[in-house]
Motif scaffolding. Structure first.
Motif, PDB file in Angstrom:
ATOM      1  N   LEU A  35     -21.292 -76.055  19.766  1.00 32.47           N
ATOM      2  CA  LEU A  35     -20.798 -75.497  21.027  1.00 32.47           C
ATOM      3  C   LEU A  35     -19.886 -74.297  20.778  1.00 32.47           C
ATOM      4  CD1 LEU A  35     -20.126 -78.729  23.087  1.00 32.47           C
ATOM      5  CD2 LEU A  35     -21.870 -77.001  23.508  1.00 32.47           C
ATOM      6  N   GLN A  36     -19.086 -74.348  19.711  1.00 30.72           N
ATOM      7  CA  GLN A  36     -18.224 -73.211  19.385  1.00 30.72           C
ATOM      8  C   GLN A  36     -19.054 -72.005  18.953  1.00 30.72           C
ATOM      9  OE1 GLN A  36     -14.939 -72.910  19.826  1.00 30.72           O
ATOM     10  NE2 GLN A  36     -15.029 -74.929  20.778  1.00 30.72           N
ATOM     11  N   ILE A  37     -20.085 -72.250  18.149  1.00 24.66           N
ATOM     12  CA  ILE A  37     -20.964 -71.159  17.707  1.00 24.66           C
ATOM     13  C   ILE A  37     -21.631 -70.497  18.911  1.00 24.66           C
ATOM     14  CG2 ILE A  37     -23.126 -70.660  16.489  1.00 24.66           C
ATOM     15  CD1 ILE A  37     -22.310 -72.841  14.471  1.00 24.66           C
ATOM     16  N   LEU A  38     -22.126 -71.319  19.826  1.00 27.21           N
ATOM     17  CA  LEU A  38     -22.825 -70.785  21.001  1.00 27.21           C
ATOM     18  C   LEU A  38     -21.871 -70.061  21.942  1.00 27.21           C
ATOM     19  CD1 LEU A  38     -25.161 -73.801  21.700  1.00 27.21           C
ATOM     20  CD2 LEU A  38     -25.830 -71.571  20.819  1.00 27.21           C
ATOM     21  N   LYS A  39     -20.649 -70.560  22.045  1.00 26.97           N
ATOM     22  CA  LYS A  39     -19.685 -69.948  22.962  1.00 26.97           C
ATOM     23  C   LYS A  39     -19.323 -68.534  22.528  1.00 26.97           C
ATOM     24  CE  LYS A  39     -15.316 -70.852  25.225  1.00 26.97           C
ATOM     25  NZ  LYS A  39     -14.210 -71.785  25.406  1.00 26.97           N
ATOM     26  N   PHE A  40     -19.204 -68.314  21.219  1.00 26.42           N
ATOM     27  CA  PHE A  40     -18.760 -67.018  20.727  1.00 26.42           C
ATOM     28  C   PHE A  40     -19.898 -66.123  20.251  1.00 26.42           C
ATOM     29  CE2 PHE A  40     -14.990 -69.712  20.292  1.00 26.42           C
ATOM     30  CZ  PHE A  40     -14.137 -68.990  21.097  1.00 26.42           C
ATOM     31  N   SER A  41     -21.132 -66.531  20.500  1.00 27.85           N
ATOM     32  CA  SER A  41     -22.277 -65.691  20.163  1.00 27.85           C
ATOM     33  C   SER A  41     -22.476 -64.633  21.253  1.00 27.85           C
ATOM     34  CB  SER A  41     -23.535 -66.546  20.035  1.00 27.85           C
ATOM     35  OG  SER A  41     -24.646 -65.738  19.813  1.00 27.85           O
ATOM     36  N   ASN A  42     -22.903 -63.438  20.853  1.00 31.93           N
ATOM     37  CA  ASN A  42     -23.090 -62.342  21.800  1.00 31.93           C
ATOM     38  C   ASN A  42     -24.426 -62.395  22.524  1.00 31.93           C
ATOM     39  OD1 ASN A  42     -20.616 -61.176  21.277  1.00 31.93           O
ATOM     40  ND2 ASN A  42     -21.413 -59.986  19.566  1.00 31.93           N
ATOM     41  N   LYS A  43     -25.361 -63.190  22.048  1.00 30.67           N
ATOM     42  CA  LYS A  43     -26.706 -63.197  22.607  1.00 30.67           C
ATOM     43  C   LYS A  43     -26.742 -63.905  23.959  1.00 30.67           C
ATOM     44  CE  LYS A  43     -29.123 -62.757  18.303  1.00 30.67           C
ATOM     45  NZ  LYS A  43     -29.502 -61.390  18.554  1.00 30.67           N
ATOM     46  N   GLU A  44     -27.592 -63.401  24.844  1.00 29.04           N
ATOM     47  CA  GLU A  44     -27.714 -64.000  26.171  1.00 29.04           C
ATOM     48  C   GLU A  44     -28.333 -65.396  26.084  1.00 29.04           C
ATOM     49  OE1 GLU A  44     -30.357 -63.954  30.111  1.00 29.04           O
ATOM     50  OE2 GLU A  44     -30.746 -62.424  28.609  1.00 29.04           O
ATOM     51  N   ALA A  45     -29.228 -65.592  25.129  1.00 29.05           N
ATOM     52  CA  ALA A  45     -29.900 -66.879  24.981  1.00 29.05           C
ATOM     53  C   ALA A  45     -28.913 -67.982  24.605  1.00 29.05           C
ATOM     54  CB  ALA A  45     -30.993 -66.775  23.921  1.00 29.05           C
ATOM     55  N   SER A  46     -27.790 -67.624  23.976  1.00 27.90           N
ATOM     56  CA  SER A  46     -26.821 -68.635  23.563  1.00 27.90           C
ATOM     57  C   SER A  46     -26.173 -69.309  24.771  1.00 27.90           C
ATOM     58  CB  SER A  46     -25.759 -68.025  22.664  1.00 27.90           C
ATOM     59  OG  SER A  46     -24.984 -67.103  23.383  1.00 27.90           O
TER      60      SER A  46
END
Length: 136
Positions: A50-61
């Protein structure tokens, strides 16, 4: 042959009842872009994912983050007495399959037309819990 297939289908159905999963169908992102995000979190613990996805720049995240949260809530419905921290949840499986494709035409030079394929995908997230009873 029919009896074996039916019995096997019932076994698979029973196994799926114990799994916690979430599905996102017809997401309007190309499967290739979604797989880049899915590869980031495959096999990770839920909190870290969840932390990786929260701070990812990609829209798919953003979409995958919402899907993982949905899978967690599905797991909580099945296991009301257990807590998430004690269960040590991780992303057991995350699958991105191609969905339906919208075909559009774009004008090209000299009266021609090029076909544009607007891709979509299906994402499936399966959560697993590490058993602490075996390690003790």
């Amino acid at each position: 042959m029919g009896v074996r297939k039916k019995e096997r289908a019932e076994q698979i159905k029973e196994a799926k009842k114990s799994l916690a999963f979430a599905k996102l169908n017809n997401c309007p992102t190309s499967p290739r872009k979604m797989r880049l995000v899915a590869d980031l979190v495959r096999g990770q613990k839920v909190e870290k994912a969840l932390q990786i996805l929260k701070f990812s720049n990609k829209e798919a995240s953003r979409r995958v983050e919402k899907l993982v949260l949905s899978a967690i809530s599905n797991w909580q419905e099945k296991n009301e007495d257990a807590s998430i921290e004690d269960a040590d949840l991780f992303i057991k499986e995350i699958r991105v399959d191609g969905g339906s494709m919208l075909k559009r035409l774009r004008p090209a030079p000299q009266g021609r037309a090029h076909r544009i394929r607007k891709r979509s995908n299906h994402v499936t997230v399966v959560l697993g819990a590490k058993d602490n009873t075996q390690s003790k």
